[in-house]
Design a protein around this motif. Structure first.
Motif, PDB file in Angstrom:
ATOM      1  N   HIS A  99      34.720  38.977  40.881  1.00  0.00           N
ATOM      2  CA  HIS A  99      35.150  40.266  40.320  1.00  0.00           C
ATOM      3  C   HIS A  99      35.229  41.331  41.410  1.00  0.00           C
ATOM      4  CE1 HIS A  99      35.369  39.299  36.078  1.00  0.00           C
ATOM      5  NE2 HIS A  99      34.217  38.658  36.172  1.00  0.00           N
ATOM      6  N   THR A 100      34.287  41.308  42.337  1.00  0.00           N
ATOM      7  CA  THR A 100      34.293  42.274  43.439  1.00  0.00           C
ATOM      8  C   THR A 100      35.518  42.078  44.323  1.00  0.00           C
ATOM      9  OG1 THR A 100      31.883  42.369  43.437  1.00  0.00           O
ATOM     10  CG2 THR A 100      32.994  43.094  45.445  1.00  0.00           C
ATOM     11  N   TYR A 114      38.652  43.181  42.335  1.00  0.00           N
ATOM     12  CA  TYR A 114      38.754  44.640  42.252  1.00  0.00           C
ATOM     13  C   TYR A 114      39.248  45.211  43.571  1.00  0.00           C
ATOM     14  CZ  TYR A 114      37.346  49.524  42.274  1.00  0.00           C
ATOM     15  OH  TYR A 114      37.347  50.887  42.407  1.00  0.00           O
ATOM     16  N   THR A 115      38.683  44.715  44.668  1.00  0.00           N
ATOM     17  CA  THR A 115      39.040  45.236  45.983  1.00  0.00           C
ATOM     18  C   THR A 115      40.502  44.970  46.313  1.00  0.00           C
ATOM     19  OG1 THR A 115      36.764  44.910  46.719  1.00  0.00           O
ATOM     20  CG2 THR A 115      38.413  45.176  48.430  1.00  0.00           C
ATOM     21  N   LEU A 135      42.879  47.046  43.996  1.00  0.00           N
ATOM     22  CA  LEU A 135      42.936  48.440  44.445  1.00  0.00           C
ATOM     23  C   LEU A 135      43.774  48.567  45.713  1.00  0.00           C
ATOM     24  CD1 LEU A 135      41.998  51.329  43.915  1.00  0.00           C
ATOM     25  CD2 LEU A 135      39.968  50.839  45.299  1.00  0.00           C
ATOM     26  N   GLN A 191      38.806  54.504  46.600  1.00  0.00           N
ATOM     27  CA  GLN A 191      38.202  53.371  47.295  1.00  0.00           C
ATOM     28  C   GLN A 191      37.040  53.835  48.179  1.00  0.00           C
ATOM     29  OE1 GLN A 191      40.606  51.375  50.264  1.00  0.00           O
ATOM     30  NE2 GLN A 191      39.651  49.411  49.766  1.00  0.00           N
ATOM     31  N   HIS A 227      34.128  54.511  46.014  1.00  0.00           N
ATOM     32  CA  HIS A 227      33.535  53.245  45.559  1.00  0.00           C
ATOM     33  C   HIS A 227      32.660  52.638  46.657  1.00  0.00           C
ATOM     34  CE1 HIS A 227      33.179  49.410  43.498  1.00  0.00           C
ATOM     35  NE2 HIS A 227      33.555  48.812  44.616  1.00  0.00           N
TER      36      HIS A 227
END
Length: 141
Positions: free
Chosen positions: A31-32, A35-36, A39, A62, A65
């Motif tokens: 998931h990380t 997401y990265t 984005l 970003q 985050h």
């Protein structure tokens, strides 16, 4: 022009993702990473829009985050350190009943403070890993 069939690479990545999802913290890591990269793609598309303002706003998102991730990693590290200090004090206080050579019984179950320390330590490692993934993914874009 020569075009490669993307199916073999897609199949390879699907197998890797399936394997990773079943490992400890694997799903969270996927998931990380997702997401990265999502984005980063949105940011690139936003930069290609008129004036590129959307891309710059996503870049700020970003950065926010990543800053939040750094604070999370720092907080988890502090918590692991405090747990380690507590476990050390607890061990010293309980050392009176230990063997004279200082050895501990390997068959003895883990204490609550030792278990808490392990959880806090693993959480801190996880938070640092997330920070690394986010930072590396940002550099690659």
């Amino acid at each position: 022009a020569h075009h490669r069939d993307p199916a073999p690479a897609t199949d390879h990545h699907q197998v890797k993702a399936t394997g990773l999802a079943t490992t400890p913290f694997g799903e969270e890591l996927l998931h990380t990473i997702g997401y990265t990269y999502a984005l980063a793609g949105q940011k690139q598309l936003g930069r290609q829009a008129p004036l590129g303002l959307e891309g710059h706003m996503l870049s700020l998102k970003q950065k926010g985050h990543i800053l939040g991730t750094r604070f999370d990693a720092f907080g988890a590290g502090v918590k692991a350190f405090v747990s380690q200090q507590r476990a050390s004090k607890s061990e010293k206080l309980g050392a009176d009943g230990a063997a004279e050579d200082g050895a501990t019984d390997p068959d003895k179950p883990m204490s609550q403070s030792q278990a808490a320390l392990m959880v806090d330590f693993m959480t801190a490692l996880w938070k640092v890993s997330v920070l690394g993934v986010a930072s590396l993914s940002r550099v690659s874009w």
